[in-house]
Design a protein around this motif. Structure first.
Motif, PDB file in Angstrom:
ATOM      1  N   ARG A 195    -160.108-105.473  40.322  1.00 54.25           N
ATOM      2  CA  ARG A 195    -159.479-104.923  39.129  1.00 54.25           C
ATOM      3  C   ARG A 195    -159.054-103.476  39.329  1.00 54.25           C
ATOM      4  NH1 ARG A 195    -163.611-107.924  36.540  1.00 54.25           N
ATOM      5  NH2 ARG A 195    -164.918-106.073  36.363  1.00 54.25           N
ATOM      6  N   GLN A 196    -159.904-102.683  40.000  1.00 50.59           N
ATOM      7  CA  GLN A 196    -159.557-101.294  40.248  1.00 50.59           C
ATOM      8  C   GLN A 196    -158.345-101.187  41.177  1.00 50.59           C
ATOM      9  OE1 GLN A 196    -162.849 -98.662  41.205  1.00 50.59           O
ATOM     10  NE2 GLN A 196    -164.292-100.050  40.192  1.00 50.59           N
ATOM     11  N   LEU A 197    -158.263-102.065  42.172  1.00 51.62           N
ATOM     12  CA  LEU A 197    -157.114-102.048  43.071  1.00 51.62           C
ATOM     13  C   LEU A 197    -155.837-102.411  42.324  1.00 51.62           C
ATOM     14  CD1 LEU A 197    -158.728-103.688  46.221  1.00 51.62           C
ATOM     15  CD2 LEU A 197    -157.816-101.370  46.077  1.00 51.62           C
ATOM     16  N   ARG A 198    -155.955-103.403  41.418  1.00 49.03           N
ATOM     17  CA  ARG A 198    -154.763-103.748  40.636  1.00 49.03           C
ATOM     18  C   ARG A 198    -154.338-102.572  39.753  1.00 49.03           C
ATOM     19  NH1 ARG A 198    -157.849-108.780  39.927  1.00 49.03           N
ATOM     20  NH2 ARG A 198    -156.990-110.329  41.395  1.00 49.03           N
ATOM     21  N   GLY A 199    -155.317-101.819  39.243  1.00 48.44           N
ATOM     22  CA  GLY A 199    -154.981-100.633  38.462  1.00 48.44           C
ATOM     23  C   GLY A 199    -154.318 -99.563  39.298  1.00 48.44           C
ATOM     24  N   ALA A 200    -154.563 -99.592  40.628  1.00 51.62           N
ATOM     25  CA  ALA A 200    -153.924 -98.652  41.556  1.00 51.62           C
ATOM     26  C   ALA A 200    -152.605 -99.209  42.089  1.00 51.62           C
ATOM     27  CB  ALA A 200    -154.879 -98.331  42.705  1.00 51.62           C
ATOM     28  N   ARG A 201    -152.027-100.177  41.363  1.00 53.47           N
ATOM     29  CA  ARG A 201    -150.718-100.756  41.693  1.00 53.47           C
ATOM     30  C   ARG A 201    -150.748-101.479  43.035  1.00 53.47           C
ATOM     31  NH1 ARG A 201    -146.852 -99.144  38.387  1.00 53.47           N
ATOM     32  NH2 ARG A 201    -145.206 -99.707  39.866  1.00 53.47           N
ATOM     33  N   GLN A 202    -151.815-102.239  43.248  1.00 51.61           N
ATOM     34  CA  GLN A 202    -151.922-103.079  44.430  1.00 51.61           C
ATOM     35  C   GLN A 202    -151.939-104.545  43.992  1.00 51.61           C
ATOM     36  OE1 GLN A 202    -152.125-101.724  47.734  1.00 51.61           O
ATOM     37  NE2 GLN A 202    -151.600 -99.874  46.562  1.00 51.61           N
ATOM     38  N   LEU A 203    -151.297-105.397  44.800  1.00 57.88           N
ATOM     39  CA  LEU A 203    -151.372-106.836  44.571  1.00 57.88           C
ATOM     40  C   LEU A 203    -152.606-107.359  45.290  1.00 57.88           C
ATOM     41  CD1 LEU A 203    -147.613-107.785  45.109  1.00 57.88           C
ATOM     42  CD2 LEU A 203    -148.805-107.434  42.945  1.00 57.88           C
ATOM     43  N   VAL A 204    -153.491-108.004  44.566  1.00 57.73           N
ATOM     44  CA  VAL A 204    -154.789-108.412  45.119  1.00 57.73           C
ATOM     45  C   VAL A 204    -154.980-109.910  44.897  1.00 57.73           C
ATOM     46  CG1 VAL A 204    -157.281-108.033  45.086  1.00 57.73           C
ATOM     47  CG2 VAL A 204    -155.727-106.135  44.571  1.00 57.73           C
ATOM     48  N   ALA A 205    -155.446-110.592  45.943  1.00 54.77           N
ATOM     49  CA  ALA A 205    -155.817-112.007  45.844  1.00 54.77           C
ATOM     50  C   ALA A 205    -157.221-112.179  46.401  1.00 54.77           C
ATOM     51  CB  ALA A 205    -154.836-112.888  46.616  1.00 54.77           C
ATOM     52  N   VAL A 206    -158.095-112.856  45.656  1.00 56.22           N
ATOM     53  CA  VAL A 206    -159.477-113.106  46.086  1.00 56.22           C
ATOM     54  C   VAL A 206    -159.570-114.535  46.606  1.00 56.22           C
ATOM     55  CG1 VAL A 206    -161.901-113.154  45.401  1.00 56.22           C
ATOM     56  CG2 VAL A 206    -160.322-111.522  44.329  1.00 56.22           C
ATOM     57  N   GLY A 207    -160.089-114.704  47.804  1.00 58.47           N
ATOM     58  CA  GLY A 207    -160.208-116.038  48.385  1.00 58.47           C
ATOM     59  C   GLY A 207    -161.426-116.169  49.273  1.00 58.47           C
ATOM     60  N   ASP A 208    -161.644-117.388  49.772  1.00 55.90           N
ATOM     61  CA  ASP A 208    -162.753-117.687  50.692  1.00 55.90           C
ATOM     62  C   ASP A 208    -164.088-117.211  50.137  1.00 55.90           C
ATOM     63  OD1 ASP A 208    -160.748-116.925  53.631  1.00 55.90           O
ATOM     64  OD2 ASP A 208    -160.886-118.746  52.431  1.00 55.90           O
ATOM     65  N   VAL A 209    -164.361-117.511  48.852  1.00 51.86           N
ATOM     66  CA  VAL A 209    -165.625-117.097  48.237  1.00 51.86           C
ATOM     67  C   VAL A 209    -166.740-118.041  48.695  1.00 51.86           C
ATOM     68  CG1 VAL A 209    -166.837-116.745  46.066  1.00 51.86           C
ATOM     69  CG2 VAL A 209    -164.409-116.167  46.242  1.00 51.86           C
ATOM     70  N   ALA A 210    -167.853-117.478  49.127  1.00 54.89           N
ATOM     71  CA  ALA A 210    -169.002-118.280  49.559  1.00 54.89           C
ATOM     72  C   ALA A 210    -170.275-117.539  49.189  1.00 54.89           C
ATOM     73  CB  ALA A 210    -168.952-118.541  51.063  1.00 54.89           C
ATOM     74  N   VAL A 211    -171.325-118.305  48.865  1.00 54.45           N
ATOM     75  CA  VAL A 211    -172.634-117.735  48.554  1.00 54.45           C
ATOM     76  C   VAL A 211    -173.616-118.196  49.615  1.00 54.45           C
ATOM     77  CG1 VAL A 211    -174.489-117.594  46.858  1.00 54.45           C
ATOM     78  CG2 VAL A 211    -172.110-117.731  46.093  1.00 54.45           C
ATOM     79  N   ARG A 212    -174.185-117.260  50.354  1.00 51.74           N
ATOM     80  CA  ARG A 212    -175.151-117.589  51.408  1.00 51.74           C
ATOM     81  C   ARG A 212    -176.270-116.566  51.389  1.00 51.74           C
ATOM     82  NH1 ARG A 212    -170.333-118.461  54.301  1.00 51.74           N
ATOM     83  NH2 ARG A 212    -170.507-116.442  55.344  1.00 51.74           N
TER      84      ARG A 212
END
Length: 394
Positions: A361-378
């Motif tokens: 969210r902070q990166l998007r506020g800094a005018r960056q396009l952000v995509a979150v992927g490959d989420v894993a819990v280990r």
């Protein structure tokens, strides 16, 4: 003489309710007029077709961390937002995968509005209460719908018009040779080439009340949906003396204080450890910097010098990411890669997915396009990959 036990049977989907009284000898009868506050037990039966049984790969977790991890682990197997789902863990299967029931939170809120959950209550999928008969498909018709069960964790509810189609699929999962046991009347002699054994309901009670009476015999309690955020807050019982309540309250406060002190000490040590790692990584990136006193400002200055006013994508990306990454103690950078067509690829590790989403969210506020992927819990940690590139850039 033992006091009879009364049971309130609810069907939140239809609004029907009936009170059953169980005598000491095991006989049960419908009580036409009963005061709700005197009911000993509440069983609410909800449509099984609104519940999905899923299996997910998940490490050993417990409590709130397990429920949060489950909600995200099911994301690939459902349509929609996992935050809108209520997930109930049912234990692990033979392959080690976590078995869970998934229900829309909106359905749960609607059902719970009709159920006095402050009592000793159960909210169960209706088909999960059918008798468990080894190697057999068990059927029961209820309001034009067919309830089916063909194993410990295999149950469903569907329209009778689909009987021939779905029974063949269910029989394929039963033991060989399969059997069909249908309670009630008006069943065909055969289904999917298998003879149907018709049995009368072994009770004069309404079908829903008979189903609720099977709970203890088929271990349906493990399917109780009143868990997690929907768990009963108050259970009826004998009055606790005030002195004991005061002692319990004092003990609870002491435990909370001790836990807070331990957590504060851990956070302080974790902050020092992370600060050391930051200094170490920055020293590796900029060995000419003798001492790191204000890492954020110094790193930004070094990046600005490297960028030199040019349009280099890597330097611009690092300049945007580095200051924000330093401000989040809970997020660790594991690896970094730059692709001209995709921008920066950041492999991150955090205590919770919420920390990574906060950075996004902070990166998007800094005018960056952000995509979150490959989420894993280990091992109790959340790992994810962020793709970052400037708005309007390549």
């Amino acid at each position: 003489m033992a006091k009879p036990v009364s049971q309130l049977i609810l069907e939140p989907a239809t609004g029907r309710r009936v009170v059953i009284e169980h005598a000491a000898g095991g006989e049960a009868r419908v009580v036409e007029s009963a005061r709700l506050e005197r009911v000993d037990r509440v069983v609410a039966l909800v449509p099984a077709d609104r519940c999905s049984l899923l299996h997910v790969e998940l490490p050993e977790l417990s409590g709130r961390r397990l429920l949060e991890a489950l909600r995200w682990a099911i994301e690939d197997q459902i349509a929609g937002d996992p935050e809108l789902q209520h997930v109930v863990p049912l234990g692990r299967d033979a392959g080690g995968r976590m078995r869970c029931l998934v229900v829309a939170r909106a359905d749960m809120q609607h059902w719970c509005a009709a159920v006095p959950v402050e009592r000793s209550a159960q909210l169960l999928p209706d088909a999960a209460c059918l008798p468990l008969i080894e190697g057999a498909l068990v059927l029961l018709e209820l309001d034009g719908q067919v309830l089916a069960r063909w194993g410990q964790w295999r149950f469903d509810r569907f329209d009778r018009a689909l009987l021939d189609v779905l029974v063949a699929e269910m029989l394929a999962e039963c033991a060989d040779p399969p059997r069909i046991i249908a309670f009630g009347q008006d069943w065909p002699a055969q289904l999917a080439g298998t003879a149907v054994e018709q049995r009368p309901l072994p009770s004069a009670l309404p079908p829903a009340a008979w189903l609720a009476g099977q709970v203890d015999t088929v271990d349906a309690e493990r399917c109780n949906l009143l868990q997690g955020e929907f768990a009963p807050r108050i259970r009826r019982g004998r009055t606790v003396p005030r002195t004991r309540l005061a002692a319990l309250a004092f003990a609870a406060v002491a435990l909370l204080l001790a836990a807070a002190l331990v957590e504060h000490a851990w956070l302080a040590s974790e902050r020092e450890r992370l600060a050391g790692r930051v200094d170490q990584r920055l020293q590796g990136l900029f060995p000419e910097e003798a001492r790191w006193v204000r890492p954020e400002a110094q790193a930004a200055r070094r990046l600005a010098a490297l960028r030199g006013g040019g349009e280099d994508g890597l330097m611009r990306g690092l300049a945007a990411v580095a200051p924000l990454l330093q401000g989040l103690d809970g997020v660790q950078l594991q690896a970094l890669e730059y692709r001209p067509d995709q921008g920066l690829q950041l492999d991150l590790e955090a205590r919770e997915l919420a920390d990574i989403e906060a950075l996004a969210r902070q990166l998007r506020g800094a005018r960056q396009l952000v995509a979150v992927g490959d989420v894993a819990v280990r091992d109790g940690r959340t790992r994810a990959r962020l793709s970052v590139r400037p708005e309007g850039g390549s």
